[in-house]
Motif scaffolding. Structure first.
Motif, PDB file in Angstrom:
ATOM      1  N   SER A 230      37.794  22.244   3.048  1.00  0.00           N
ATOM      2  CA  SER A 230      37.763  23.018   4.230  1.00  0.00           C
ATOM      3  C   SER A 230      36.272  23.586   4.400  1.00  0.00           C
ATOM      4  O   SER A 230      35.849  23.936   5.634  1.00  0.00           O
ATOM      5  CB  SER A 230      38.917  23.978   4.176  1.00  0.00           C
ATOM      6  N   GLU A 231      35.970  24.076   3.408  1.00  0.00           N
ATOM      7  CA  GLU A 231      34.568  24.612   3.563  1.00  0.00           C
ATOM      8  C   GLU A 231      33.561  23.673   3.771  1.00  0.00           C
ATOM      9  O   GLU A 231      32.639  24.201   4.876  1.00  0.00           O
ATOM     10  CB  GLU A 231      34.341  25.622   2.332  1.00  0.00           C
ATOM     11  N   ILE A 232      33.438  22.620   3.418  1.00  0.00           N
ATOM     12  CA  ILE A 232      32.349  21.734   3.892  1.00  0.00           C
ATOM     13  C   ILE A 232      32.708  21.183   5.166  1.00  0.00           C
ATOM     14  O   ILE A 232      31.768  21.180   6.010  1.00  0.00           O
ATOM     15  CB  ILE A 232      32.302  20.929   2.796  1.00  0.00           C
ATOM     16  N   ALA A 233      33.817  20.833   5.709  1.00  0.00           N
ATOM     17  CA  ALA A 233      34.210  20.443   6.893  1.00  0.00           C
ATOM     18  C   ALA A 233      33.469  21.525   7.863  1.00  0.00           C
ATOM     19  O   ALA A 233      33.305  21.116   8.971  1.00  0.00           O
ATOM     20  CB  ALA A 233      35.680  20.194   6.917  1.00  0.00           C
ATOM     21  N   LYS A 234      33.967  22.916   7.603  1.00  0.00           N
ATOM     22  CA  LYS A 234      33.633  23.728   8.416  1.00  0.00           C
ATOM     23  C   LYS A 234      32.274  23.775   8.616  1.00  0.00           C
ATOM     24  O   LYS A 234      31.647  23.966   9.785  1.00  0.00           O
ATOM     25  CB  LYS A 234      33.953  25.377   7.858  1.00  0.00           C
TER      26      LYS A 234
END
Length: 262
Positions: A230-234
């Motif tokens: 989720s953090e890299i996608a963000k």
């Protein structure tokens, strides 16, 4: 857009040069000199991840854990080799970001600290000037069990393992943390004054050695690194807006956690 354009921007944020010696990072499969329409972020590249990528017509996978970590002598079809062969057949490139995302400021270990309220942090083990693997910092004083409950609830876990004897429940305020399998850094946690060390995959005898040396530990498992997705996608979506990229960013929905609890 070219895959290289996206990866060049990723490398500005999280350079492969930050990774620990001998680590496997960077492009593992395919080419970056190709047009991409869909990129998928995942923690692991397993058979279900690859099936998902094929079904969703993904062109590029960004993963934390490398699908090729040991040397290969052949690519003859087998359940393990078919993971790689299917990626090649469907022209899906794979880019690995392993210990560099653990080390980089505003990376995985910092995200763990933010979620758990660990403040005034510094690297657990310096790998070069001002950066390093793991983090150590302060929490508001509380019991070991209360902090373990916070970890369990934060990461939506069925349970965590506490390294202690006879249900000891000391007050703690100094916490070291390292995502993944970080038991080899426990002496650094001790030397920096940690009351408790949070890391995954702690071995039985290492747990005993920790306690003899005066260090408690909490093992939430390796899979809490799923936060990577989720953090890299963000961040990819943020750069997409800033750079006007024509690419769809997908978060893998496949569970690659091999453990469950009855």
């Amino acid at each position: 857009m070219l895959a290289k354009t996206l990866i060049d921007r990723y490398d500005i944020y999280c350079s492969p040069k930050l990774s620990m010696e001998g680590d496997v990072v960077g492009l593992q499969i395919g080419s970056l000199d190709r047009e991409i329409k869909k990129v998928m972020v995942t923690l692991d590249v397993r058979e279900n991840t690859v099936a998902e990528a094929i079904a969703k017509e993904v062109d590029l996978i960004i993963t934390k854990h490398a699908p090729i970590f040991k040397g290969l002598k052949d690519l003859v079809s087998s359940p393990q080799r078919d993971i790689l062969l299917d990626l090649v057949k469907h022209d899906i490139a794979v880019y690995v970001s392993h210990t560099n995302i653990d080390i980089v400021p505003d990376g995985l270990n910092d995200w763990f600290c933010q979620l758990l309220g660990i403040e005034n942090t510094e690297p657990l083990l310096l790998t070069e000037d001002s950066v390093g693997i793991g983090r150590i910092g302060d929490i508001s004083e509380q019991s070991l069990e209360d902090f373990a409950e916070k970890i369990k609830n934060t990461f939506e876990l069925d349970s965590v393992r506490l390294v202690r004897y006879d249900h000891q429940n000391p007050r703690i305020s100094k916490v070291a943390i390292c995502g993944g399998s970080g038991q080899s850094f426990y002496q650094e946690a001790l030397s920096k004054g940690a009351d408790v060390y949070v890391t995954g995959d702690i071995y039985y005898h290492t747990a005993q050695e920790m306690l003899t040396d005066g260090l408690y530990a909490i093992d939430p498992g390796h899979h809490i690194e799923v936060l990577f997705i989720s953090e890299i996608a963000k961040r990819l979506n943020q750069w997409k807006q800033e750079e006007n990229w024509d690419v769809e960013v997908l978060e893998s929905q496949s569970s690659t956690n091999p453990f469950s609890h009855l």
